[in-house]
Design an enzyme around this catalytic site. Structure first.
Site, PDB file in Angstrom:
ATOM      1  N   CYS A  74      80.679  82.735  27.418  1.00 13.39           N
ATOM      2  CA  CYS A  74      81.501  82.424  26.251  1.00 13.39           C
ATOM      3  C   CYS A  74      81.449  80.922  26.013  1.00 13.39           C
ATOM      4  CB  CYS A  74      82.936  82.883  26.475  1.00 13.39           C
ATOM      5  SG  CYS A  74      84.022  82.560  25.057  1.00 13.39           S
TER       6      CYS A  74
ATOM      7  N   GLU B  58      79.278  85.735  19.833  1.00 11.94           N
ATOM      8  CA  GLU B  58      78.184  86.077  20.737  1.00 11.94           C
ATOM      9  C   GLU B  58      76.962  86.459  19.921  1.00 11.94           C
ATOM     10  OE1 GLU B  58      76.498  85.429  23.443  1.00 11.94           O
ATOM     11  OE2 GLU B  58      78.456  85.699  24.399  1.00 11.94           O
TER      12      GLU B  58
END
Length: 205
Positions: free
Chosen positions: A2, A105
């Site tokens: 992340c 993402e």
């Protein structure tokens, strides 16, 4: 993994969601995209001050570091091995909530990742949520200033994130609201590794 997040809620909404008050509200800027590699300060709630929203830098610098160069490799921390890695093991009990509306993402569409599809991942349960984080205080030897910094914990990808983050098969630990206190108060970090998960949803952006 992340490395890109989103936080664009209003101050009053964040304070209500976490029952905490911004100590320095003038530092807050709503952002559609926060790049971890900019190492900027972002709102967190720590176990030392659960009623306050503080600004810590993304990229944990352990207290023993001679400089802050480690931050490049501490944006994320594998929750399964928190107590094993030198950069993190002294911060296992330093718990924080890292505030977000979502994170980004990229799905690889070919074997080498030359073509990618970007997704925004959000919680199905609440507009503002928290990543499970750990933090450290480091004193800059050049200025003598104490700097708070954090890392977002990650775990094995669930079914949704396995399809999206298909090259690394990892995802950040997003906490259920009901588990905020348990994380801050020192529940075993291993309890928050997969299969612990929050219902997430993804949209192409």
């Amino acid at each position: 993994m992340c490395f890109r997040t989103k936080l664009n809620s209003k101050i009053i909404e964040i304070e209500k969601a976490f029952n905490a008050t911004f100590v320095e509200p003038e530092l807050y800027t709503p952002q559609e995209g926060i790049n971890g590699f900019d190492f900027l300060s972002n709102p967190v709630v720590t176990n030392d001050a659960p009623g306050e929203l503080l600004f810590f830098n993304w990229g944990l610098v352990p207290f023993w570091a001679k400089n802050d160069s480690l931050k490049k490799s501490t944006l994320n921390a594998r929750i399964e091995t928190l107590d094993e890695k030198p950069a993190f093991r002294n911060s296992v009990e330093n718990r924080c909530l890292i505030i977000a509306n979502g994170y980004y993402e990229w799905q690889w569409l070919d074997e080498k990742g030359k073509t990618k599809q970007k997704y925004l991942i959000t919680s199905s349960e609440e507009d503002i949520f928290a990543f499970a984080g750990i933090y450290s205080h480091w004193q800059d030897p050049a200025t003598g200033k104490s700097i708070g910094s954090y890392s977002i914990t990650t775990t094995q990808a669930n079914e949704l994130m396995s399809e999206i983050h298909n090259n690394k098969q990892r995802m950040p630990v997003v906490l259920h609201h009901r588990d905020h206190s348990a994380w801050l108060e020192g529940a075993s970090h291993k309890e928050f590794a997969f299969p612990y998960e929050v219902n997430l949803k993804a949209q192409k952006v």
